[in-house]
Enzyme design. Structure first.
Site, short mmCIF file in Angstrom:
data_model
loop_
_atom_site.label_atom_id
_atom_site.label_comp_id
_atom_site.label_asym_id
_atom_site.label_seq_id
_atom_site.Cartn_x
_atom_site.Cartn_y
_atom_site.Cartn_z
N ASP A 131 -2.00 11.04 -2.24
CA ASP A 131 -2.37 10.00 -3.21
C ASP A 131 -2.70 10.59 -4.57
O ASP A 131 -2.59 9.91 -5.60
CB ASP A 131 -3.54 9.17 -2.69
CG ASP A 131 -3.06 8.26 -1.58
OD1 ASP A 131 -2.94 8.74 -0.44
OD2 ASP A 131 -2.74 7.09 -1.88
N ARG A 144 -7.27 -0.05 -6.91
CA ARG A 144 -7.47 1.05 -5.94
C ARG A 144 -7.61 2.34 -6.76
O ARG A 144 -6.72 2.70 -7.53
CB ARG A 144 -6.30 1.13 -4.95
CG ARG A 144 -6.19 -0.12 -4.08
CD ARG A 144 -5.36 0.11 -2.85
NE ARG A 144 -6.06 0.92 -1.86
CZ ARG A 144 -5.47 1.44 -0.77
NH1 ARG A 144 -4.18 1.25 -0.57
NH2 ARG A 144 -6.17 2.16 0.10
N GLN A 186 -2.05 2.43 9.83
CA GLN A 186 -0.75 2.59 9.16
C GLN A 186 0.23 3.36 10.06
O GLN A 186 1.44 3.14 9.98
CB GLN A 186 -0.90 3.36 7.84
CG GLN A 186 -1.61 2.61 6.73
CD GLN A 186 -3.08 2.91 6.68
OE1 GLN A 186 -3.70 3.22 7.70
NE2 GLN A 186 -3.68 2.83 5.52
N ARG A 209 0.87 -1.18 0.00
CA ARG A 209 0.00 0.00 0.00
C ARG A 209 0.91 1.23 0.00
O ARG A 209 2.13 1.13 0.11
CB ARG A 209 -1.01 0.01 1.15
CG ARG A 209 -0.63 -0.60 2.45
CD ARG A 209 0.44 0.13 3.22
NE ARG A 209 0.18 1.56 3.33
CZ ARG A 209 1.08 2.46 3.63
NH1 ARG A 209 2.36 2.11 3.81
NH2 ARG A 209 0.79 3.73 3.73
N GLY A 210 0.27 2.42 -0.12
CA GLY A 210 1.05 3.65 -0.29
C GLY A 210 1.16 3.92 -1.79
O GLY A 210 1.49 3.01 -2.56
N ALA A 211 0.87 5.16 -2.18
CA ALA A 211 0.73 5.48 -3.60
C ALA A 211 1.94 5.07 -4.45
O ALA A 211 1.78 4.35 -5.45
CB ALA A 211 0.42 6.97 -3.75
N ASN A 218 -5.53 12.48 0.42
CA ASN A 218 -4.62 11.64 1.22
C ASN A 218 -5.49 10.87 2.22
O ASN A 218 -6.72 11.01 2.25
CB ASN A 218 -3.57 12.52 1.92
CG ASN A 218 -2.47 11.68 2.55
OD1 ASN A 218 -1.88 10.81 1.88
ND2 ASN A 218 -2.17 11.89 3.81
N LYS A 219 -4.83 10.07 3.03
CA LYS A 219 -5.53 9.18 3.96
C LYS A 219 -6.61 9.91 4.76
O LYS A 219 -6.41 11.05 5.19
CB LYS A 219 -4.48 8.56 4.90
CG LYS A 219 -5.00 7.58 5.94
CD LYS A 219 -5.85 6.49 5.37
CE LYS A 219 -5.18 5.72 4.25
NZ LYS A 219 -6.16 4.84 3.52
O1 MRU Z 1 -4.48 3.30 2.06
P1 MRU Z 1 -3.01 3.53 1.97
O2 MRU Z 1 -2.25 2.98 3.13
O3 MRU Z 1 -2.45 3.07 0.65
O4 MRU Z 1 -2.87 5.10 2.02
C1 MRU Z 1 -1.59 5.66 1.97
C2 MRU Z 1 -1.59 7.14 2.10
O5 MRU Z 1 -2.60 7.77 2.23
C3 MRU Z 1 -0.25 7.82 1.99
O6 MRU Z 1 -0.21 8.96 2.77
C4 MRU Z 1 0.00 8.19 0.53
O7 MRU Z 1 -0.21 7.09 -0.31
C5 MRU Z 1 1.35 8.73 0.31
S1 MRU Z 1 2.59 7.49 0.48
C6 MRU Z 1 4.10 8.18 0.11
#
Ligand code: MRU
Length: 372
Positions: free
Chosen positions: A262, A115, A221, A64-66, A272-273
């Protein structure tokens, strides 16, 4: 998909700089992903040998994470091409490049659909698909070029994060207390991190950095991943529940908020999250700078504002339970948006590999995107 206990020693981009752990490892035939649903209780890797394996790992948030899902999906495309090549060879049939490209286009759609919010996923898949389409020659030539391109995406991600880190760290005082949300670290990228890249660069510059990590319900996270990776690197981290952020700001404990992104729309609105928007409102209320650290590939100039960013809704069980433990009454109605959009007006600056961008973001983002 199989599991392995082996420790990751090498990321797809070589040594994982700034962190002892890495989210992805390409071994030439398969993609090993650190299973982030298990960290920190178990350090276990899932081994993906097909594009379907990768799609499943992204969907279930094992990766996970963009930027990390972008790099994983790029290798998912490579695995799709290898699968096509292998099935043709086994069937003893001539390998038809048009059929390969048709099959890759289907794999791309499937990977992109896993996603919807992070634009890096589509960006990376389309980059590898473009290379495949533009390569003249045999299927083997196409596969080789795709492997090179996926490797380039992975290597560039780490370089970009290091630049983001340096630009961002220069904004910080010599002694600084940073609040971050979710995990925008080495685990969310190929290495080093974006928001946590700024933290790592500041530490490397000799600044005295204290990080407050929001736990980041429902997927945790912050408590599971950010706390883990900063502790691994010996960086001062304190875990808080999400709802403690405002209190700490009131107490003067937070100097700056730094988060990842994201997707960033052309006007500077930032997805973002979930919970990021609340933090930005709190930061404005307390006169605290609110910084977004993200690579340029997170900017989506095709969207004029954040209203157009698709927000992923995830399952109710993430909210009603923690791990196997159910907390809420069975059958309760749940809404679980995984991301929110922070209006550009609440963002102090966007830290990119091409420098720190300030409002008006419509102008600064466009210039940065065009300055390649
Ligand atoms: O749902 P996730 O864990 O994939 O969400 C991640 C985030 O929101 C991060 O802040 C974002 O992807 C940036 S990661 C460098």
């Amino acid at each position: 998909m199989t599991k392995t206990q082996a420790q990751c020693v090498r990321s797809v981009a070589g040594d994982s700089p700034g962190s002892r752990i890495c989210a992805l490892e390409w071994d030439g035939q398969s993609l090993r992903l650190l299973d982030q649903t298990q960290v920190p209780y178990k350090i276990e890797y899932v081994v993906c040998t097909t594009d379907d394996d990768v799609a499943e790992a992204i969907q279930s948030m094992q990766v996970r994470g963009a930027p990390a899902i972008g790099a994983a999906a790029a290798y998912g495309m490579v695995l799709a091409a290898l699968k096509f090549q292998k099935s043709g060879i086994e069937a003893g049939s001539a390998l038809d490049t048009d059929a390969l490209l048709r099959s890759l286009s289907e794999s791309a759609d499937r990977l992109i659909a896993t996603r919807p919010t992070a634009v890096n996923l589509r960006w990376a898949v389309e980059r590898v698909l473009k290379v495949a389409r533009e390569t003249s020659g045999t299927c083997a030539d196409i596969v080789e070029r795709m492997i090179d391109e996926a490797g380039a995406i992975a290597r560039e991600d780490v370089e970009v994060n290091r630049s983001i880190g340096v630009h961002g760290a220069r904004l910080l005082a010599d002694e600084v207390s940073i609040l971050t949300h979710c995990n925008a670290g080495a685990l969310a990228t190929v290495g080093y991190g974006t928001a946590l890249g700024v933290v790592r660069a500041a530490v490397a510059m000799g600044k005295r950095v204290r990080v407050y990590a929001d736990e980041t319900r429902p997927f945790l996270q912050g408590s599971r991943l950010t706390a883990f990776e900063l502790m691994q690197d010996g960086i001062d981290v304190t875990l808080i529940v999400d709802s403690a952020a405002g209190y700490l700001m009131q107490q003067g404990k937070i100097d700056v908020v730094i988060v990842g992104a994201d997707r960033i729309a052309a006007n500077g609105d930032v997805a973002n999250k979930i919970g990021t928007y609340s933090l930005a409102c709190l930061a404005r209320q307390h006169g605290i700078p609110f910084y977004v650290a993200a690579p340029i590939c997170t900017v989506d100039l095709s969207l004029s504002s954040g209203d157009e960013i698709p927000i992923e809704e995830r399952g109710a069980e993430e909210v009603t339970s923690i791990g196997d433990k159910q907390l809420a009454p069975s059958g309760v109605r749940v809404v679980n948006p995984s991301f929110d959009v922070t209006p550009a007006s609440l963002v102090s600056a966007i830290i990119t590999e091409r420098g720190v961008l300030y409002p008006p973001f419509a102008t600064s983002l466009k210039a940065a995107c065009e300055s390649a």
